[in-house]
Scaffold this motif. Structure first.
Motif, PDB file in Angstrom:
ATOM      1  N   LYS A  34      44.457  79.587  22.112  1.00  8.13           N
ATOM      2  CA  LYS A  34      45.422  78.632  21.526  1.00  8.13           C
ATOM      3  C   LYS A  34      46.758  78.691  22.273  1.00  8.13           C
ATOM      4  O   LYS A  34      47.385  77.672  22.520  1.00  8.13           O
ATOM      5  N   GLU A  35      47.149  79.916  22.599  1.00  8.29           N
ATOM      6  CA  GLU A  35      48.403  80.114  23.332  1.00  8.29           C
ATOM      7  C   GLU A  35      48.334  79.435  24.717  1.00  8.29           C
ATOM      8  O   GLU A  35      49.261  78.732  25.121  1.00  8.29           O
ATOM      9  N   LEU A  36      47.222  79.644  25.415  1.00  7.58           N
ATOM     10  CA  LEU A  36      47.049  79.026  26.735  1.00  7.58           C
ATOM     11  C   LEU A  36      46.974  77.501  26.619  1.00  7.58           C
ATOM     12  O   LEU A  36      47.539  76.774  27.438  1.00  7.58           O
ATOM     13  N   ALA A  37      46.266  77.027  25.584  1.00  9.53           N
ATOM     14  CA  ALA A  37      46.029  75.582  25.450  1.00  9.53           C
ATOM     15  C   ALA A  37      47.338  74.833  25.229  1.00  9.53           C
ATOM     16  O   ALA A  37      47.556  73.765  25.805  1.00  9.53           O
ATOM     17  N   VAL A  38      48.205  75.398  24.402  1.00 10.04           N
ATOM     18  CA  VAL A  38      49.492  74.748  24.120  1.00 10.04           C
ATOM     19  C   VAL A  38      50.322  74.627  25.396  1.00 10.04           C
ATOM     20  O   VAL A  38      51.061  73.660  25.585  1.00 10.04           O
ATOM     21  N   ALA A  39      50.175  75.588  26.293  1.00 13.35           N
ATOM     22  CA  ALA A  39      50.992  75.620  27.505  1.00 13.35           C
ATOM     23  C   ALA A  39      50.402  74.804  28.660  1.00 13.35           C
ATOM     24  O   ALA A  39      50.981  74.764  29.744  1.00 13.35           O
ATOM     25  N   VAL A  40      49.264  74.159  28.428  1.00 13.13           N
ATOM     26  CA  VAL A  40      48.619  73.403  29.517  1.00 13.13           C
ATOM     27  C   VAL A  40      49.507  72.246  29.960  1.00 13.13           C
ATOM     28  O   VAL A  40      49.959  71.444  29.161  1.00 13.13           O
ATOM     29  N   ASN A  41      49.749  72.189  31.267  1.00 14.72           N
ATOM     30  CA  ASN A  41      50.669  71.200  31.817  1.00 14.72           C
ATOM     31  C   ASN A  41      50.071  70.407  32.963  1.00 14.72           C
ATOM     32  O   ASN A  41      50.659  69.451  33.448  1.00 14.72           O
ATOM     33  N   SER A  42      48.925  70.876  33.420  1.00 12.38           N
ATOM     34  CA  SER A  42      48.301  70.233  34.586  1.00 12.38           C
ATOM     35  C   SER A  42      46.793  70.439  34.484  1.00 12.38           C
ATOM     36  O   SER A  42      46.319  71.339  33.775  1.00 12.38           O
ATOM     37  N   PRO A  43      46.029  69.618  35.213  1.00  9.44           N
ATOM     38  CA  PRO A  43      44.572  69.829  35.234  1.00  9.44           C
ATOM     39  C   PRO A  43      44.213  71.257  35.654  1.00  9.44           C
ATOM     40  O   PRO A  43      43.302  71.862  35.094  1.00  9.44           O
ATOM     41  N   GLY A  44      44.968  71.812  36.596  1.00  5.29           N
ATOM     42  CA  GLY A  44      44.694  73.177  37.041  1.00  5.29           C
ATOM     43  C   GLY A  44      44.760  74.185  35.899  1.00  5.29           C
ATOM     44  O   GLY A  44      43.902  75.061  35.784  1.00  5.29           O
ATOM     45  N   ASP A  45      45.777  74.028  35.049  1.00  4.14           N
ATOM     46  CA  ASP A  45      45.892  74.911  33.877  1.00  4.14           C
ATOM     47  C   ASP A  45      44.643  74.791  33.000  1.00  4.14           C
ATOM     48  O   ASP A  45      44.166  75.770  32.429  1.00  4.14           O
ATOM     49  N   GLU A  50      39.075  76.809  31.132  1.00  5.92           N
ATOM     50  CA  GLU A  50      37.606  76.751  31.173  1.00  5.92           C
ATOM     51  C   GLU A  50      37.061  78.088  31.698  1.00  5.92           C
ATOM     52  O   GLU A  50      36.133  78.669  31.140  1.00  5.92           O
ATOM     53  N   HIS A  51      37.673  78.553  32.750  1.00  2.07           N
ATOM     54  CA  HIS A  51      37.276  79.805  33.390  1.00  2.07           C
ATOM     55  C   HIS A  51      37.485  80.995  32.434  1.00  2.07           C
ATOM     56  O   HIS A  51      36.619  81.873  32.320  1.00  2.07           O
ATOM     57  N   TYR A  52      38.629  81.001  31.767  1.00  4.13           N
ATOM     58  CA  TYR A  52      38.914  82.060  30.798  1.00  4.13           C
ATOM     59  C   TYR A  52      37.844  82.103  29.700  1.00  4.13           C
ATOM     60  O   TYR A  52      37.316  83.176  29.362  1.00  4.13           O
ATOM     61  N   LEU A  53      37.507  80.925  29.163  1.00  7.37           N
ATOM     62  CA  LEU A  53      36.516  80.861  28.082  1.00  7.37           C
ATOM     63  C   LEU A  53      35.137  81.294  28.572  1.00  7.37           C
ATOM     64  O   LEU A  53      34.412  82.005  27.878  1.00  7.37           O
ATOM     65  N   GLN A  54      34.804  80.862  29.761  1.00 14.40           N
ATOM     66  CA  GLN A  54      33.487  81.207  30.320  1.00 14.40           C
ATOM     67  C   GLN A  54      33.354  82.734  30.476  1.00 14.40           C
ATOM     68  O   GLN A  54      32.346  83.317  30.068  1.00 14.40           O
ATOM     69  N   ASN A  55      34.387  83.344  31.042  1.00 11.99           N
ATOM     70  CA  ASN A  55      34.358  84.804  31.208  1.00 11.99           C
ATOM     71  C   ASN A  55      34.329  85.522  29.863  1.00 11.99           C
ATOM     72  O   ASN A  55      33.593  86.490  29.683  1.00 11.99           O
ATOM     73  N   ALA A  56      35.139  85.048  28.930  1.00 12.47           N
ATOM     74  CA  ALA A  56      35.206  85.689  27.617  1.00 12.47           C
ATOM     75  C   ALA A  56      33.835  85.629  26.935  1.00 12.47           C
ATOM     76  O   ALA A  56      33.357  86.619  26.379  1.00 12.47           O
ATOM     77  N   ARG A  57      33.210  84.466  27.001  1.00 10.91           N
ATOM     78  CA  ARG A  57      31.905  84.298  26.359  1.00 10.91           C
ATOM     79  C   ARG A  57      30.846  85.202  27.005  1.00 10.91           C
ATOM     80  O   ARG A  57      30.064  85.860  26.326  1.00 10.91           O
ATOM     81  N   LYS A  58      30.873  85.254  28.334  1.00  9.59           N
ATOM     82  CA  LYS A  58      29.896  86.118  29.029  1.00  9.59           C
ATOM     83  C   LYS A  58      30.114  87.590  28.691  1.00  9.59           C
ATOM     84  O   LYS A  58      29.159  88.345  28.506  1.00  9.59           O
TER      85      LYS A  58
ATOM     86  N   LYS B  34      43.701  68.660  24.570  1.00  6.68           N
ATOM     87  CA  LYS B  34      44.777  69.129  23.684  1.00  6.68           C
ATOM     88  C   LYS B  34      44.432  68.843  22.219  1.00  6.68           C
ATOM     89  O   LYS B  34      44.669  69.676  21.340  1.00  6.68           O
ATOM     90  N   GLU B  35      43.879  67.673  22.001  1.00  3.42           N
ATOM     91  CA  GLU B  35      43.485  67.263  20.647  1.00  3.42           C
ATOM     92  C   GLU B  35      42.408  68.209  20.098  1.00  3.42           C
ATOM     93  O   GLU B  35      42.490  68.686  18.962  1.00  3.42           O
ATOM     94  N   LEU B  36      41.405  68.500  20.931  1.00  5.87           N
ATOM     95  CA  LEU B  36      40.330  69.411  20.516  1.00  5.87           C
ATOM     96  C   LEU B  36      40.863  70.826  20.295  1.00  5.87           C
ATOM     97  O   LEU B  36      40.482  71.510  19.344  1.00  5.87           O
ATOM     98  N   ALA B  37      41.748  71.266  21.183  1.00 11.75           N
ATOM     99  CA  ALA B  37      42.241  72.650  21.139  1.00 11.75           C
ATOM    100  C   ALA B  37      43.020  72.916  19.853  1.00 11.75           C
ATOM    101  O   ALA B  37      42.870  73.965  19.225  1.00 11.75           O
ATOM    102  N   VAL B  38      43.833  71.956  19.464  1.00 12.06           N
ATOM    103  CA  VAL B  38      44.632  72.110  18.250  1.00 12.06           C
ATOM    104  C   VAL B  38      43.725  72.267  17.028  1.00 12.06           C
ATOM    105  O   VAL B  38      44.042  72.995  16.085  1.00 12.06           O
ATOM    106  N   ALA B  39      42.588  71.596  17.063  1.00 13.31           N
ATOM    107  CA  ALA B  39      41.683  71.584  15.909  1.00 13.31           C
ATOM    108  C   ALA B  39      40.705  72.767  15.886  1.00 13.31           C
ATOM    109  O   ALA B  39      39.877  72.870  14.982  1.00 13.31           O
TER     110      ALA B  39
END
Lengths: 116, 116
Positions: A34-45, A50-58, B34-39
Motif C-alpha cells: 500500500k505504501e509503495l502503491a500510493v507513491a507510484v509516479n511513473s510506469p517504472g514504479d 509487480e516485481h516486489y509482489l512476484q518475489n513476495a509471493r514466491k 491506483k484504483e485497484l490498489a486502494v481497494a
C-alpha cells in the motif's frame, strides 16, 4: 529429521503457530504494498511493484509449506524471525521441543559467531 | 507489407504518434492500478493486482514494437483504438496513407459485419 507422531493437540498448536506467522507476513507485505502503491509516479514504479509482489509471493510459497517432515525446522525458523514465540510451542511433546531448541541454539550460535 | 522509405519528417510523425498512444495506455493502466490498489483488502486482492500488472506489461510489450515493417499496421490499430487520430498521420507520404486507410476500412467493414 526423524519421523514424529503428531497428536491432535500438537497439530492444532503447530497449525495455529503457522497461521499466525503467515498472517503476520502477509499483513506486512500488504502494508508495504500500500505504501509503495500510493507513491507510484511513473510506469517504472508500477513495474517495480509487480516485481516486489512476484518475489513476495514466491518467497511465501516456498517458505510456508505445511509438511510434517519440515514442520520443526519451519517452526524454529518462525521463532527466530520473531513471527511466533517459543512459548506458543510449549505444549508440544518433549521430543519435538528438544529438536526445536537445538535448532534455535545452533542458529543463535551461528549468528553470534557472525558477530565476532 | 512492402518496404517503405521513411523520411526524417515521417519518422518524427510516426514516433510522436507511437509515443502519444503508449503514454495514454500507460496512464490508463496506472490509473486502474491506483484504483485497484486502494481497494486492496486481502492478500488475494493483492495477487490479483500482480496478475493485472503482469498481463498489462506483457500486452504493452507485445503491442508497442517499433519496427518500420510493422509500423503502418500498428498506426492503423492505434487510430482504430482512438489512441491517436487519423489527422495526426496526415503528413505521411501518400503511399503510406493509402495503406493505413485501406487497413482502417478493412477493419471497419469487418466490425460492421460483426454487428449484423
Amino acid at each position: 529429521m526423524r519421523d514424529f507422531k503428531w497428536s491432535d493437540t500438537e497439530k492444532k498448536i503447530a497449525r495455529a503457530a503457522y497461521d499466525t506467522a503467515l498472517q503476520k507476513e502477509l499483513t506486512a507485505i500488504m502494508a508495504k504494498f500500500k505504501e509503495l502503491a500510493v507513491a507510484v509516479n511513473s510506469p517504472g514504479d508500477m513495474w517495480d511493484i509487480e516485481h516486489y509482489l512476484q518475489n513476495a509471493r514466491k518467497d511465501i510459497d516456498a517458505k510456508y509449506v505445511y509438511r510434517y517432515s519440515r514442520l520443526l525446522a519451519l517452526l524454529s525458523q518462525l521463532v527466530l524471525e520473531n513471527l511466533i514465540k517459543r512459548e506458543d510451542l510449549q505444549k508440544l511433546a518433549q521430543d519435538k521441543l528438544e529438536i526445536i531448541d537445538s535448532l534455535l541454539e545452533k542458529h543463535r550460535n551461528y549468528l553470534s559467531e557472525d558477530d565476532e
